[in-house]
Scaffold this motif. Structure first.
Motif, short mmCIF file in Angstrom:
data_model
loop_
_atom_site.label_atom_id
_atom_site.label_comp_id
_atom_site.label_asym_id
_atom_site.label_seq_id
_atom_site.Cartn_x
_atom_site.Cartn_y
_atom_site.Cartn_z
N LEU A 43 0.99 -0.89 0.00
CA LEU A 43 0.03 0.33 0.04
C LEU A 43 0.51 1.06 0.26
N MET A 96 2.01 5.51 -12.05
CA MET A 96 1.57 4.29 -11.91
C MET A 96 1.23 3.66 -13.80
N LEU A 116 2.30 -0.01 -13.49
CA LEU A 116 1.57 -1.79 -14.27
C LEU A 116 2.64 -2.22 -15.49
N VAL A 152 -4.43 -4.48 -8.83
CA VAL A 152 -3.61 -3.56 -8.92
C VAL A 152 -5.21 -2.74 -8.59
N GLU A 153 -4.40 -1.46 -7.84
CA GLU A 153 -6.01 -0.45 -7.04
C GLU A 153 -5.65 0.73 -7.80
N LYS A 154 -5.76 1.91 -8.23
CA LYS A 154 -5.95 2.98 -7.90
C LYS A 154 -6.54 3.52 -7.49
N GLY A 155 -5.90 5.15 -6.55
CA GLY A 155 -6.83 5.01 -5.29
C GLY A 155 -7.87 6.63 -6.14
N ALA A 194 -2.78 6.17 -2.38
CA ALA A 194 -2.32 6.03 -4.37
C ALA A 194 -2.06 5.00 -4.59
N MET A 229 -2.64 0.48 -4.35
CA MET A 229 -2.59 -0.85 -3.94
C MET A 229 -2.52 -2.20 -4.58
N ASN A 270 -1.71 -6.01 -5.01
CA ASN A 270 -2.10 -7.38 -4.11
C ASN A 270 -1.50 -8.41 -4.80
#
Lengths: 107, 107
Positions: A11, A22, A26, A46-49, A62, A64, A66
């Motif tokens: 995180l 990002m 990626l 992957v997540e973008k905040g 900003a 996450m 996983n």
């Protein structure tokens, strides 16, 4: 992801002066991690905040990342010998020191 | 979970005197959330904290609950009218004030 799997969350907290690329993450970092960890890494997401709980608030993180493994032991075996190489890539996309959480998938 | 979806993470930070009843959370709270949010909630996953990044360290979060929606708008429409009911259930399983993050699934 199946119950019983080990999830490792990386995180990246937001904050004054913090940056996170990002595209690099990626297109370069995740593929590097996938290559180094090989078959032990069962999946990566992957997540973008976008925001926090309060309307209009900043996302706590900003990004996450996983990673899913069959067990904590499999994670350790795969990650241990590659920690240095993976950490050395961080300055290429962020100046954030990530928070790491090891979890068990329970539902 | 597909790229483009909205992920809402509810993270329960560990700390001195903090408690979290995972049985109640899994068997009562999550079913309550699923019932209230209905079809808008595409999936929900739960992780239990095992540890942090440093060997032997405490997990930053006792638990992580993840809800997936088709969009931020769908999340707002489903969650908004039920926020009070959902929040009122928290004291039944924890004394932790959760950290909420709204994210976009990007990989």
């Amino acid at each position: 992801m199946k119950v019983g799997m080990t999830k490792v969350s990386v995180l990246y907290p937001t904050g004054e002066g913090k940056t996170f690329n990002m595209d690099y993450y990626l297109n370069n970092h995740i593929p590097l991690v996938e290559e180094l960890l090989g078959d032990a890494l069962k999946a990566a997401t992957v997540e973008k905040g976008l925001g926090g709980g309060a309307p209009g608030s900043t996302a706590p993180y900003a990004a996450m990342g996983n990673m899913y493994f069959d067990s904590v032991k499999e994670f350790g075996k795969a990650f241990g010998p590659n920690t240095e190489k993976i950490m050395a890539d961080l300055p290429n996309f962020t100046n954030i020191e990530p928070v790491v959480q090891i979890s068990e998938v329970v539902a």
